[in-house]
Design an enzyme around this catalytic site. Structure first.
Site, short mmCIF file in Angstrom:
data_model
loop_
_atom_site.label_atom_id
_atom_site.label_comp_id
_atom_site.label_asym_id
_atom_site.label_seq_id
_atom_site.Cartn_x
_atom_site.Cartn_y
_atom_site.Cartn_z
NE ARG A 100 -32.83 49.05 35.56
CZ ARG A 100 -33.16 50.23 36.11
NH1 ARG A 100 -34.38 50.74 35.92
NH2 ARG A 100 -32.28 50.90 36.80
CB SER A 118 -26.21 46.30 36.19
OG SER A 118 -25.84 47.57 36.62
CD GLU A 148 -30.20 45.49 34.37
OE1 GLU A 148 -30.54 45.89 35.50
OE2 GLU A 148 -29.46 46.15 33.62
P1 NAP Z 1 -26.49 53.85 42.87
O1 NAP Z 1 -26.78 55.20 42.40
O2 NAP Z 1 -25.45 53.62 43.90
O3 NAP Z 1 -27.82 53.14 43.32
C1 NAP Z 1 -27.82 51.79 43.74
C2 NAP Z 1 -29.25 51.34 43.89
O4 NAP Z 1 -29.94 52.18 44.80
C3 NAP Z 1 -30.05 51.33 42.62
O5 NAP Z 1 -30.88 50.22 42.69
C4 NAP Z 1 -30.87 52.57 42.70
O6 NAP Z 1 -32.13 52.35 42.12
C5 NAP Z 1 -31.05 52.76 44.19
N1 NAP Z 1 -31.05 54.19 44.54
C6 NAP Z 1 -29.99 55.02 44.70
N2 NAP Z 1 -30.40 56.24 45.06
C7 NAP Z 1 -31.73 56.20 45.09
C8 NAP Z 1 -32.73 57.17 45.39
N3 NAP Z 1 -32.39 58.43 45.72
N4 NAP Z 1 -34.02 56.79 45.34
C9 NAP Z 1 -34.36 55.53 45.00
N5 NAP Z 1 -33.47 54.58 44.71
C10 NAP Z 1 -32.16 54.90 44.75
O7 NAP Z 1 -26.17 52.86 41.67
P2 NAP Z 1 -25.10 52.83 40.53
O8 NAP Z 1 -24.71 51.43 40.37
O9 NAP Z 1 -24.03 53.88 40.71
O10 NAP Z 1 -25.98 53.23 39.26
C11 NAP Z 1 -26.48 54.53 39.07
C12 NAP Z 1 -27.74 54.47 38.25
O11 NAP Z 1 -27.52 53.94 36.95
C13 NAP Z 1 -28.80 53.61 38.88
O12 NAP Z 1 -30.04 54.22 38.62
C14 NAP Z 1 -28.65 52.29 38.16
O13 NAP Z 1 -29.86 51.55 38.15
C15 NAP Z 1 -28.24 52.74 36.76
N6 NAP Z 1 -27.35 51.78 36.11
C16 NAP Z 1 -27.87 50.80 35.33
C17 NAP Z 1 -26.99 49.90 34.71
C18 NAP Z 1 -27.50 48.80 33.86
O14 NAP Z 1 -26.68 48.12 33.23
N7 NAP Z 1 -28.76 48.57 33.81
C19 NAP Z 1 -25.63 49.99 34.89
C20 NAP Z 1 -25.17 50.96 35.71
C21 NAP Z 1 -26.02 51.85 36.31
P3 NAP Z 1 -32.39 52.41 40.54
O15 NAP Z 1 -31.71 51.23 39.95
O16 NAP Z 1 -33.87 52.30 40.47
O17 NAP Z 1 -31.90 53.71 40.06
#
Ligand code: NAP
Length: 336
Positions: free
Chosen positions: A161, A234, A331
């Site tokens: 990020r 987020s 973020e």
């Molecule tokens: P999630 O899938 O429950 O994951 C939560 C955290 O665990 C994130 O930091 C994700 O890393 C990490 N993670 C989960 N599975 C993983 C794997 N197999 N290997 C490595 N790391 C893993 O999170 P969520 O909130 O439902 O979001 C889903 C995805 O969308 C995530 O990638 C999240 O970063 C992205 N997202 C971004 C935003 C934003 O506003 N920037 C908002 C919503 C969701 P990563 O963050 O590196 O993926």
């Protein structure tokens, strides 16, 4: 180009929060961009480049310089899978077009709000993909040197990020981004939510289109619709800590979820801490709260001010620190 004065920024952000910009203009081509930057230099005032406004918290006092709303548009597809898109293009529309053409690489980043120009800035990522994995180069205006440049993927200094654009925020303005996509790529369905989706749908070998549909469905379920609440997604970055810090925390909280990054670093989902250790999922206080399905997402439930959002965010920072000793960082970008 028309430079307006005292334009409220509220309606230009998905949080629907923010005071006025002292000056405001929209730019549709490189000449207008140069004009806007010259204006800021001549008046000795800061500039801020606005895309979709989906990752911003604008202060209640507004911005004392010129807000440059990037509206340069256009997409070019080459036969070898290279795609160049101007900064003002809607990100998800671009992803949709690439998937429709059978090009692999951006599908896991479906439905992320905002514009193409914002994607390299924070190296957007979701479901195991980061935009840095496909970016070949970024065409920029180097404001310091008054020249156009192509930055290679390495020049962009991408990390989790983060990028050179975030590190040095007033140096470069992104004009267009070139992506190297694959005609015969592979689906990346490693994330739990994605696997569960395909198991539920009884799909063994998902197609590119099915992958995009899966991400859209999962995101719609877990994240608020900006039509219902003001939000910037987020609010905090997930944290990466040393393996020893993670071991210390897992000893204290055995059910804590951790994802190894390499043999020295571990990623900890901040949403898990906020939800399970601090009780911050679905809280509501005045005009602000956190989303019922995702504690990382702060929402504006009414006519919230930036000050109210910051007060809640500070409580979340303090809560996480108290339980884990980790200092979480926003973020979302603050515009003050
Ligand atoms: P999630 O899938 O429950 O994951 C939560 C955290 O665990 C994130 O930091 C994700 O890393 C990490 N993670 C989960 N599975 C993983 C794997 N197999 N290997 C490595 N790391 C893993 O999170 P969520 O909130 O439902 O979001 C889903 C995805 O969308 C995530 O990638 C999240 O970063 C992205 N997202 C971004 C935003 C934003 O506003 N920037 C908002 C919503 C969701 P990563 O963050 O590196 O993926």
């Amino acid at each position: 180009m028309n430079i307006q004065e005292k334009i409220s920024l509220k309606d230009f952000t998905t949080f629907r929060i923010g005071g006025p910009a002292r000056y405001f203009c929209t730019v549709k081509n490189e000449d207008e961009l140069i004009e806007a930057v010259s204006f800021s230099k001549k008046k000795k005032i800061p500039f801020f480049v606005l895309g979709g406004g989906s990752n911003l918290l604008v202060s209640d006092e507004g911005f004392p310089g010129i807000v440059i709303k990037m509206e340069m548009e256009g997409v070019t597809f080459s036969d070898d899978g290279t795609v160049t898109a101007f900064a003002g293009e809607n990100w998800d529309k671009l992803v949709e077009q690439t998937v429709d053409r059978g090009l692999y690489g951006l599908e896991n980043l479906s439905l992320i709000p905002g514009t193409v120009g914002a994607t390299p800035v924070q190296n957007i990522g979701a479901y195991g993909s980061e935009v840095k994995d496909t970016i070949e180069s970024v065409h920029v205006l180097d404001v310091l040197k008054d020249e156009y440049k192509d930055l290679s993927n390495t020049d962009c200094k991408f990390s989790y990020r983060n990028s050179v654009f975030k590190e040095d925020p007033r140096r470069y303005i992104v004009i267009s981004v070139t992506f190297g996509l694959k005609k015969d790529g592979k689906i990346n369905a490693q994330y739990k939510d994605v696997q569960e989706h395909f198991t539920f749908k009884k799909i063994k070998e998902p197609t590119l289109k099915q992958m995009r549909e899966a991400i859209i469905e999962i995101r719609r379920r877990k994240l608020p619709d900006v039509k219902d609440y003001g939000t910037a997604g987020s609010f905090f970055k997930n944290v990466i800590v040393s393996t020893s810090k993670a071991q210390e925390l897992v000893a204290k909280y055995p059910e804590m979820i951790v994802h190894p990054v390499n043999d020295k670093k571990v990623k900890i989902p901040v949403a898990w801490i906020l939800d399970n250790l601090c009780g911050f999922r679905g809280v509501k206080k005045g005009n602000v709260g956190t989303y019922k399905n995702q504690a990382l997402v702060i929402i504006n439930t009414g006519n919230a001010t930036a000050a109210e959002i910051i007060a809640l965010a500070q409580k979340m920072v303090d809560g996480v620190y108290e339980k884990t000793g980790i200092e979480i960082e926003p973020e979302v970008e603050y515009v003050i």
